[in-house]
Design an enzyme around this catalytic site. Structure first.
Site, PDB file in Angstrom:
ATOM      1  CE1 TYR A 247     -23.290  12.000 -11.604  1.00  0.00           C
ATOM      2  CE2 TYR A 247     -22.817  10.931  -9.510  1.00  0.00           C
ATOM      3  CZ  TYR A 247     -23.153  12.067 -10.225  1.00  0.00           C
ATOM      4  OH  TYR A 247     -23.334  13.260  -9.566  1.00  0.00           O
TER       5      TYR A 247
ATOM      6  N   GLY B  41     -17.283   8.604 -14.988  1.00  0.00           N
ATOM      7  CA  GLY B  41     -17.497   9.819 -15.778  1.00  0.00           C
ATOM      8  C   GLY B  41     -16.976  11.035 -15.026  1.00  0.00           C
TER       9      GLY B  41
ATOM     10  CG  ASN C  49     -26.096  11.621  -0.793  1.00  0.00           C
ATOM     11  OD1 ASN C  49     -24.917  11.283  -0.791  1.00  0.00           O
ATOM     12  ND2 ASN C  49     -27.053  10.826  -1.212  1.00  0.00           N
TER      13      ASN C  49
ATOM     14  CE  LYS D 144     -29.643  -2.717  11.145  1.00  0.00           C
ATOM     15  NZ  LYS D 144     -29.666  -4.165  11.256  1.00  0.00           N
TER      16      LYS D 144
ATOM     17  CG  ASP E 130     -26.832   1.674  -2.527  1.00  0.00           C
ATOM     18  OD1 ASP E 130     -27.744   2.070  -3.258  1.00  0.00           O
ATOM     19  OD2 ASP E 130     -26.588   2.156  -1.407  1.00  0.00           O
TER      20      ASP E 130
HETATM   21  N1  UDP Z   1     -32.646   4.327  -1.192  1.00  0.00           N
HETATM   22  C1  UDP Z   1     -33.677   3.741  -0.456  1.00  0.00           C
HETATM   23  N2  UDP Z   1     -34.958   3.925  -0.884  1.00  0.00           N
HETATM   24  C2  UDP Z   1     -35.278   4.682  -1.977  1.00  0.00           C
HETATM   25  C3  UDP Z   1     -34.235   5.284  -2.709  1.00  0.00           C
HETATM   26  C4  UDP Z   1     -32.917   5.086  -2.285  1.00  0.00           C
HETATM   27  O1  UDP Z   1     -33.437   3.060   0.554  1.00  0.00           O
HETATM   28  O2  UDP Z   1     -36.479   4.798  -2.283  1.00  0.00           O
HETATM   29  C5  UDP Z   1     -31.256   4.168  -0.711  1.00  0.00           C
HETATM   30  C6  UDP Z   1     -30.226   3.838  -1.785  1.00  0.00           C
HETATM   31  O3  UDP Z   1     -30.130   2.451  -1.993  1.00  0.00           O
HETATM   32  C7  UDP Z   1     -28.962   4.424  -1.168  1.00  0.00           C
HETATM   33  C8  UDP Z   1     -29.443   5.633  -0.391  1.00  0.00           C
HETATM   34  O4  UDP Z   1     -30.846   5.415  -0.193  1.00  0.00           O
HETATM   35  O5  UDP Z   1     -28.370   3.518  -0.272  1.00  0.00           O
HETATM   36  C9  UDP Z   1     -29.235   6.946  -1.119  1.00  0.00           C
HETATM   37  O6  UDP Z   1     -29.734   6.791  -2.415  1.00  0.00           O
HETATM   38  P1  UDP Z   1     -29.861   7.988  -3.450  1.00  0.00           P
HETATM   39  O7  UDP Z   1     -30.458   7.411  -4.688  1.00  0.00           O
HETATM   40  O8  UDP Z   1     -30.572   9.136  -2.828  1.00  0.00           O
HETATM   41  O9  UDP Z   1     -28.383   8.493  -3.733  1.00  0.00           O
HETATM   42  P2  UDP Z   1     -26.903   7.869  -3.726  1.00  0.00           P
HETATM   43  O10 UDP Z   1     -26.268   8.428  -2.511  1.00  0.00           O
HETATM   44  O11 UDP Z   1     -26.975   6.357  -3.675  1.00  0.00           O
HETATM   45  O12 UDP Z   1     -26.292   8.361  -4.988  1.00  0.00           O
END
Ligand code: UDP
Length: 314
Positions: free
Chosen positions: A151, A154, A180, A214, A277
């Site tokens: 991603y 990409g 986000n 966090k 992450d």
């Molecule tokens: N996350 C979480 N619980 C969930 C889904 C995601 O704690 O059920 C965390 C994930 O690890 C990340 C953040 O929430 O740190 C945002 O994740 P998301 O998949 O929404 O989008 P990203 O910003 O990582 O693309």
């Protein structure tokens, strides 16, 4: 009135954008292959006389026999791509291709059509950022071979080839980096944090928190993003523009907001943090403020309420 070709029209953001563009008097030809887009998102558009739809995988060029290959557009807007981590992990090659080959075909098409080109990029181009908040001039900190690279790289390729066409062929381009974003019409099973936690609250399940919770994100309500896109179309500016809400929350704070909204205190279950992450993410929106006189208006509590209503209804 403009003729607009919009990819990803059945997606969460694409379907909101299509609706808003037609409300501004434009004609939109939406394209989607439903790899993550959902036909339910097109329900309100099907009866709209300023909207038409073609099912097509944009990583392949339009077949010569396809009428679209002879149509003229003022804008080609590329919003097609899986964007939720679990979704793009499941279809890594398709994700790379829609931003790679897909962007190239659409750039060629825009050039032949003398259209302007609008590319939806992402805050993921900053990777796990070492600069905070992230300004558009930051080059990012991306693992080129990690699980998220399909991603992140990409989208970085998508940006790079967009600027190659801008420089070599003088194509008039717009590039946004979307932070986000959440709101109605998201797929309730998309696996992102806002959807997971809201759906868990609705179903009375435990909140899944990855890592220690966090890590931070800055959540933008979809109507604010769409307003930024529409304003950028009217401005002569070719450099990337961050569109996001700079109010930053830890994932634990997001869970608390959802508890407040639903009045339910839920247990939390901690799961391993997925690789690469990002630890923090927050847009510097000075460019959008100055250029577009734009600022997010919907704050988290209000946006979560509207999204919760949508999920509860469906
Ligand atoms: N996350 C979480 N619980 C969930 C889904 C995601 O704690 O059920 C965390 C994930 O690890 C990340 C953040 O929430 O740190 C945002 O994740 P998301 O998949 O929404 O989008 P990203 O910003 O990582 O693309």
């Amino acid at each position: 009135m403009a003729n607009i070709l919009l990819t990803g029209a059945a997606g969460f953001i694409g379907s909101h954008l299509a609706t808003e563009l037609t409300a501004h008097g434009h004609f939109v030809l939406g394209i989607d292959n439903f790899c993550t887009g959902r036909s339910i998102n097109l329900d309100g558009l099907k009866t709209n006389k300023d909207f038409d739809f073609l099912e097509h995988d944009i990583s392949k060029p339009f077949p010569i026999a396809c009428p679209v290959s002879r149509m003229k557009f003022d804008w080609v807007m590329h919003f097609a791509s899986p964007a939720s981590p679990p979704k793009y992990f499941a279809i890594p090659i398709e994700t790379m291709l829609v931003n790679g080959e897909g962007t190239r075909h659409l750039l060629d098409f825009a050039h032949a059509s003398r259209a302007k080109f609008f590319y939806s990029s992402t805050s993921e181009v900053y990777g796990d950022p070492l600069v905070h908040p992230q300004t558009e001039s930051y080059w990012g900190n991306v693992n080129p071979i990690g699980v998220r690279s399909i991603y992140d790289e990409g989208k970085r390729y998508g940006e790079a080839i967009t600027y190659a066409y801008h420089r070599a062929k003088k194509l008039d381009v717009r590039v946004i980096r979307i932070f986000n974003t959440y709101g109605p019409k998201m797929d309730p099973e998309d696996g992102r944090v806002v959807t997971n936690l809201l759906m868990q609250a609705i179903r009375g399940q435990e909140f899944t928190i990855y890592g220690d919770g966090k890590q931070t994100r800055s959540f933008q309500y979809v109507s604010d993003l769409i307003e930024g896109v529409i304003r950028l179309m009217d401005v002569d500016y070719n450099q990337p523009v961050n569109l996001g809400n700079p109010n930053e929350f830890t994932i634990l704070e997001l869970a608390k907001e959802i508890e407040k909204l639903t009045g339910k205190a839920l247990q939390m279950t901690f799961r391993p943090l997925p690789s690469d992450d990002p630890k923090q993410r927050k847009p510097d929106i000075t460019t959008a403020q100055r250029l577009l006189n734009w600022e997010p208006r919907v704050q988290l509590a209000e946006g979560l309420k509207l999204t919760h209503e949508y999920f509860a209804k469906i």
